[in-house]
Design an enzyme around this catalytic site. Structure first.
Site, mmCIF file in Angstrom:
data_model
loop_
_atom_site.group_PDB
_atom_site.id
_atom_site.type_symbol
_atom_site.label_atom_id
_atom_site.label_comp_id
_atom_site.label_asym_id
_atom_site.label_seq_id
_atom_site.Cartn_x
_atom_site.Cartn_y
_atom_site.Cartn_z
ATOM 1 N N ASN A 181 -9.874 -3.145 2.424
ATOM 2 C CA ASN A 181 -10.446 -3.388 0.879
ATOM 3 C C ASN A 181 -11.375 -2.630 -0.108
ATOM 4 O OD1 ASN A 181 -7.017 -3.153 0.704
ATOM 5 N ND2 ASN A 181 -7.655 -5.804 0.826
ATOM 6 N N TYR A 212 0.335 -4.658 11.547
ATOM 7 C CA TYR A 212 0.658 -3.338 11.084
ATOM 8 C C TYR A 212 1.071 -2.447 12.103
ATOM 9 C CZ TYR A 212 -2.589 -4.264 6.982
ATOM 10 O OH TYR A 212 -2.864 -4.837 5.839
ATOM 11 N N HIS A 250 0.518 -1.222 -0.123
ATOM 12 C CA HIS A 250 -0.096 -0.638 0.238
ATOM 13 C C HIS A 250 0.876 1.294 0.091
ATOM 14 C CE1 HIS A 250 -3.972 -2.189 0.850
ATOM 15 N NE2 HIS A 250 -2.824 -3.043 1.084
#
Length: 487
Positions: free
Chosen positions: A129, A339, A56
């Protein structure tokens, strides 16, 4: 000269006497190391780029507001979704997955859809997404999957053989592959695509009753996709097409919006549903669990500074508020760690203190020090817990709700699961023209694959989803459908 002229200063606030000429020994030099402003300027320039995101990397962001249109208090105590008319500031980052920071916006790739809600109970991140499913269901496979999407370590080129080799050996990817290779694989703009939380999450109401939930952001602009040839032309002529379109739309007051819906599954249904409800490669039928409207998200303000707001924005699917909790989804469970850990590495241990990530409520904890600690660092307040000095303490009502865990502690395979029904259903839902484009996209993507056995293995997956699907791909590649499938 304007009376309002501002003085240029060093980073430590002293005025700069000359910003055009470095200090040298005579006209010809050499340059003197005592020119500390030159050293500071060059050293800062060298550090203007933080490491780009591993995935990303290329993205666009905008500020907005989320307004509740249907009270959800019967399902969750999360205040962000309670009370018709309730308004919450938010920030969103759209992105492509595989490409680098300078890659094209119009490549065939899933799009990240990461939303940060600045609620009165702290920040809530929904990091999904533009597709309701994903390629894999277990986080242990994620590094290998992403390696196939990146560049070959020898040639430094994209490697279709690696991509299809991995997918052909990971049949759970078929549903997402079908979506990716369809028209939806290249959105016309970021404004004309849906967004999904993708994973299953848990909602808890004030009484402690729990439900399973899936999030659907439906674009109010309608879904539009790009023709393959147009996308290829834009990739060369305007690689920032989606970024530009979003910025310009908001800049001229054409504010894009999405309506948020959820699917709600009673907690007990998870034990009997015909698909594993925690498998991110599967969807829940909307006939079984209809969409329930929650509210509307509207993007109404562009960032003032891309780096400060978009590049330094950090999102984690583990950033929860009371009333929203994780599910046993194996892919989600891995992301809860990965993350936030990526942000600690990329931006720093204090990334949540940056203005774009800072919660509207004051963070009160015992975290101290670390690189780039630019606030008061807790001052002289008590720095440990438990303590006898009235420091912040836990709130029992915010505890994660308990749930039953059963079975052996083991590394459990999904080999016996159904990888094909939902992919086949999706194929059959497409019009004849959409199927033709899907097959053409797949054939074009698979032709460069170096090994025929990889192509044949993938053809088997398409065939098992739908015989026509597999047969048409095989014909396009000039290969036979394996005979054991057609007997």
């Amino acid at each position: 000269m304007s009376e309002n002229k501002q003085n240029l200063t060093t980073s430590w606030g002293a005025p700069v006497g000359d910003n055009q000429n470095s200090m040298t020994a005579g006209d010809r030099g050499p340059t003197l190391i005592q020119d500390v402003y030159l050293l500071e300027k060059l050293a800062h320039f060298n550090r203007e780029r933080i490491p780009e995101r591993v995935v990303h990397a290329k993205g666009a962001g905008a500020h907005g507001v989320f307004e509740v249109t249907n009270d959800m208090s019967q399902y969750t105590k999360a205040k962000v979704f309670n009370g018709v008319g309730k308004s919450t500031d938010m920030f969103i980052r759209f992105s492509t997955v595989a490409g680098e920071l300078g890659s094209s916006d119009t490549v065939r790739d899933p799009r990240g859809f990461a939303v940060k809600f600045y609620t009165e109970e702290g920040n809530y991140d929904l990091v999904g997404n533009n597709t309701p499913v994903f390629f894999i269901r277990d986080a242990i496979k994620f590094p290998d999957f992403i390696h196939t999407q990146k560049r070959d370590p020898q040639t430094h080129l994209k490697n279709p053989t690696a991509v299809w080799d991995f997918w052909s050996l990971s049949p759970e990817s078929l549903h997402q592959v079908t979506i990716l290779m369809s028209d939806r694989g290249i959105p016309a703009t970021l404004r004309h695509m849906h967004g999904f939380g993708s994973h299953t999450f848990k909602w808890v109401n004030e009484e402690g009753k729990t439900s399973w939930v899936k999030y659907h952001f439906k674009t109010d602009q309608g879904v539009k996709n790009l023709d393959v040839k147009v996308a290829e032309e834009l990739a060369g002529s305007n690689p920032d097409y989606h970024t530009e379109d979003l910025f310009n739309a908001i800049d001229k007051g054409d504010f894009p919006s999405w309506t948020l819906y959820v699917q709600i599954m009673p907690e007990e249904d998870a034990n009997t549903y015909r698909f594993d409800p925690f498998d991110v490669t599967k969807v829940w039928s909307q006939k079984d669990y209809p969409l329930i409207e929650v509210g509307k998200m509207t993007l109404n303000r562009n960032p003032e500074n891309y780096f400060a707001e978009v590049e330094q924005a950090t999102f984690s699917p583990g950033t929860f508020v009371p009333g929203i909790e994780p599910s046993p989804d194996k892919m989600l469970q891995g992301r809860l760690f990965a993350y936030a850990d990526a942000h600690r590495y990329r931006v720093g241990a204090n990334h949540n203190a940056l203005p774009i990530n800072r919660p509207k409520t004051e963070a009160k904890n015992y975290f101290r020090d670390g690189a780039m600690r630019f606030d008061g660092n807790g001052g002289s307040s008590v720095y440990y817990e438990p303590n006898s000095f009235d420091g912040p303490t836990e709130k029992a009502e915010a505890k994660t709700t308990p749930f039953n865990v059963t079975g052996q502690a083991a590394q459990t395979s999904y080999d016996h699961h159904d990888h094909y029904t939902q992919a086949g259903d999706l194929y059959r839902l497409l019009s004849e023209e959409e199927r033709s484009r899907l097959v053409a996209n797949i054939v074009g993507a698979m032709k460069p694959v170096a090994k025929e056995e990889i192509k044949l293995r993938q053809i088997q997956h398409f065939y098992k989803a739908d015989p026509e699907y597999g047969t048409k791909v095989a014909e396009g590649l000039g290969l036979p459908v394996p005979q054991e499938l057609v007997k």
